[in-house]
Design a protein around this motif. Structure first.
Motif, mmCIF file in Angstrom:
data_model
loop_
_atom_site.group_PDB
_atom_site.id
_atom_site.type_symbol
_atom_site.label_atom_id
_atom_site.label_comp_id
_atom_site.label_asym_id
_atom_site.label_seq_id
_atom_site.Cartn_x
_atom_site.Cartn_y
_atom_site.Cartn_z
ATOM 1 N N ALA A 141 0.835 -1.203 0.000
ATOM 2 C CA ALA A 141 0.000 0.000 0.000
ATOM 3 C C ALA A 141 0.869 1.251 0.000
ATOM 4 N N GLU A 142 1.934 1.236 0.781
ATOM 5 C CA GLU A 142 2.846 2.383 0.818
ATOM 6 C C GLU A 142 3.515 2.585 -0.543
ATOM 7 N N GLN A 143 3.904 1.482 -1.145
ATOM 8 C CA GLN A 143 4.544 1.580 -2.456
ATOM 9 C C GLN A 143 3.573 2.115 -3.499
ATOM 10 N N ARG A 144 2.329 1.707 -3.427
ATOM 11 C CA ARG A 144 1.327 2.213 -4.369
ATOM 12 C C ARG A 144 1.121 3.709 -4.179
ATOM 13 N N ARG A 145 1.076 4.151 -2.950
ATOM 14 C CA ARG A 145 0.906 5.586 -2.693
ATOM 15 C C ARG A 145 2.111 6.369 -3.215
ATOM 16 N N ASP A 146 3.295 5.810 -2.985
ATOM 17 C CA ASP A 146 4.503 6.459 -3.497
ATOM 18 C C ASP A 146 4.486 6.525 -5.022
ATOM 19 N N ARG A 147 4.034 5.459 -5.653
ATOM 20 C CA ARG A 147 3.953 5.428 -7.114
ATOM 21 C C ARG A 147 2.967 6.473 -7.632
ATOM 22 N N ALA A 148 1.866 6.652 -6.905
ATOM 23 C CA ALA A 148 0.875 7.647 -7.330
ATOM 24 C C ALA A 148 1.459 9.053 -7.258
ATOM 25 N N VAL A 149 2.177 9.344 -6.186
ATOM 26 C CA VAL A 149 2.824 10.650 -6.043
ATOM 27 C C VAL A 149 3.833 10.848 -7.171
ATOM 28 N N ALA A 150 4.648 9.822 -7.431
ATOM 29 C CA ALA A 150 5.644 9.913 -8.493
ATOM 30 C C ALA A 150 4.977 10.129 -9.848
ATOM 31 N N ALA A 151 3.845 9.474 -10.073
ATOM 32 C CA ALA A 151 3.128 9.620 -11.345
ATOM 33 C C ALA A 151 2.661 11.053 -11.537
ATOM 34 N N VAL A 152 2.141 11.671 -10.485
ATOM 35 C CA VAL A 152 1.673 13.057 -10.585
ATOM 36 C C VAL A 152 2.839 13.988 -10.881
ATOM 37 N N VAL A 153 3.961 13.797 -10.197
ATOM 38 C CA VAL A 153 5.140 14.644 -10.419
ATOM 39 C C VAL A 153 5.643 14.479 -11.846
ATOM 40 N N GLU A 154 5.691 13.242 -12.331
ATOM 41 C CA GLU A 154 6.177 12.988 -13.692
ATOM 42 C C GLU A 154 5.243 13.585 -14.738
ATOM 43 N N LEU A 155 3.950 13.384 -14.569
ATOM 44 C CA LEU A 155 2.987 13.910 -15.538
ATOM 45 C C LEU A 155 3.009 15.438 -15.567
ATOM 46 N N SER A 156 3.249 16.046 -14.408
ATOM 47 C CA SER A 156 3.238 17.506 -14.321
ATOM 48 C C SER A 156 4.407 18.143 -15.060
ATOM 49 N N ALA A 157 5.405 17.342 -15.416
ATOM 50 C CA ALA A 157 6.532 17.875 -16.172
ATOM 51 C C ALA A 157 6.119 18.267 -17.582
ATOM 52 N N THR A 158 5.071 17.628 -18.108
ATOM 53 C CA THR A 158 4.649 17.899 -19.491
ATOM 54 C C THR A 158 3.181 18.283 -19.605
ATOM 55 N N GLU A 159 2.427 18.164 -18.513
ATOM 56 C CA GLU A 159 1.001 18.463 -18.552
ATOM 57 C C GLU A 159 0.637 19.437 -17.435
ATOM 58 N N ASN A 160 -0.427 20.182 -17.631
ATOM 59 C CA ASN A 160 -0.908 21.115 -16.616
ATOM 60 C C ASN A 160 -1.446 20.325 -15.422
ATOM 61 N N PRO A 161 -0.853 20.483 -14.231
ATOM 62 C CA PRO A 161 -1.322 19.718 -13.074
ATOM 63 C C PRO A 161 -2.812 19.907 -12.798
ATOM 64 N N ALA A 162 -3.328 21.108 -13.064
ATOM 65 C CA ALA A 162 -4.746 21.374 -12.797
ATOM 66 C C ALA A 162 -5.652 20.518 -13.680
ATOM 67 N N GLY A 163 -5.129 20.089 -14.818
ATOM 68 C CA GLY A 163 -5.943 19.300 -15.732
ATOM 69 C C GLY A 163 -5.794 17.798 -15.554
ATOM 70 N N LEU A 164 -4.922 17.388 -14.632
ATOM 71 C CA LEU A 164 -4.729 15.958 -14.426
ATOM 72 C C LEU A 164 -5.936 15.344 -13.729
ATOM 73 N N THR A 165 -6.458 14.286 -14.285
ATOM 74 C CA THR A 165 -7.577 13.573 -13.672
ATOM 75 C C THR A 165 -7.057 12.319 -12.985
ATOM 76 N N THR A 166 -7.835 11.788 -12.072
ATOM 77 C CA THR A 166 -7.438 10.548 -11.404
ATOM 78 C C THR A 166 -7.384 9.400 -12.409
ATOM 79 N N ALA A 167 -8.223 9.465 -13.440
ATOM 80 C CA ALA A 167 -8.183 8.431 -14.480
ATOM 81 C C ALA A 167 -6.844 8.477 -15.217
ATOM 82 N N ARG A 168 -6.364 9.687 -15.507
ATOM 83 C CA ARG A 168 -5.081 9.847 -16.208
ATOM 84 C C ARG A 168 -3.941 9.344 -15.333
#
Length: 203
Positions: free
Chosen positions: A10-37
């Motif tokens: 569970a901790e690893q999954r949470r860490d992966r989710a945080v990492a995914a948001v940080v990575e996606l925000s490098a090329t996408e607008n964080p405000a537009g990120l959906t949980t599905a994305r």
């Protein structure tokens, strides 16, 4: 034992989710990120993501907590190891730029959170981190003044604003250019200009 493994998973999954948001925000607008994305980035279903975060706000709070923790810990570590206040200021400056170069989504996330309502937990975490950072810069400047290394007539609060502005300026220009390594290469020269403006000159 199985409970321990499940907790770690569970901790690893949470860490992966945080990492995914940080990575996606490098090329996408964080405000537009959906949980599905975000879930697709993790190769999970959206439902699986929500088993680790009750809602999107909780995920954003975890992301803000990671950003705040990483930034404050990194600059504190290099400042504490530096032999003197000026070296500490330079080490912090370079460490901050290096952190952003490795995580270019971070400045977009921070700016995005600071535009949210003042009561947001995620925004409070970012504000706390920036406040800690600014206060550490001022402490080093005051220590330099006490040692006679920094100009006695310096305004530490104003100098801290200039210091942070130099970091942010480098980051913004590099984001616009699409080349974060440009900030890394320019950082030492930019800091030297800042340093020349605050050091005590010999009579």
């Amino acid at each position: 034992m199985s409970e321990t493994r499940q907790y770690q998973t569970a901790e690893q999954r949470r860490d992966r989710a945080v990492a995914a948001v940080v990575e996606l925000s490098a090329t996408e607008n964080p405000a537009g990120l959906t949980t599905a994305r975000i879930a697709r980035r993790m190769r999970l279903s959206e439902g699986a993501l929500f088993r680790h975060f009750p809602n999107k706000d909780a995920l954003w709070e975890a992301v803000a907590g990671w950003v705040a923790g990483q930034l404050t810990q990194r600059v504190a570590a290099v400042a504490d190891e530096a032999p003197d206040p000026l070296a500490g200021l330079e080490a912090m400056f370079l460490a901050h730029i290096d952190f952003i170069a490795h995580h270019p989504g971070v400045p977009r996330l921070m700016l995005g959170e600071l535009q949210k309502p003042a009561g947001s937990r995620a925004r409070k975490l970012i504000e706390w981190a920036m406040g800690e950072y600014r206060e550490r810069v001022q402490r080093l400047l005051r220590a330099g003044m006490e040692q006679g290394r920094v100009r006695a007539d310096l305004d530490p609060a104003a100098a801290a604003v200039l210091y942070l502005g130099a970091v942010q300026g480098l980051v913004v220009q590099s984001l616009v250019a699409g080349d974060m390594q440009a900030a890394v290469h320019a950082a030492p020269g930019v800091f030297r200009i800042f340093r020349n403006g605050i050091v005590e000159r010999e009579a």
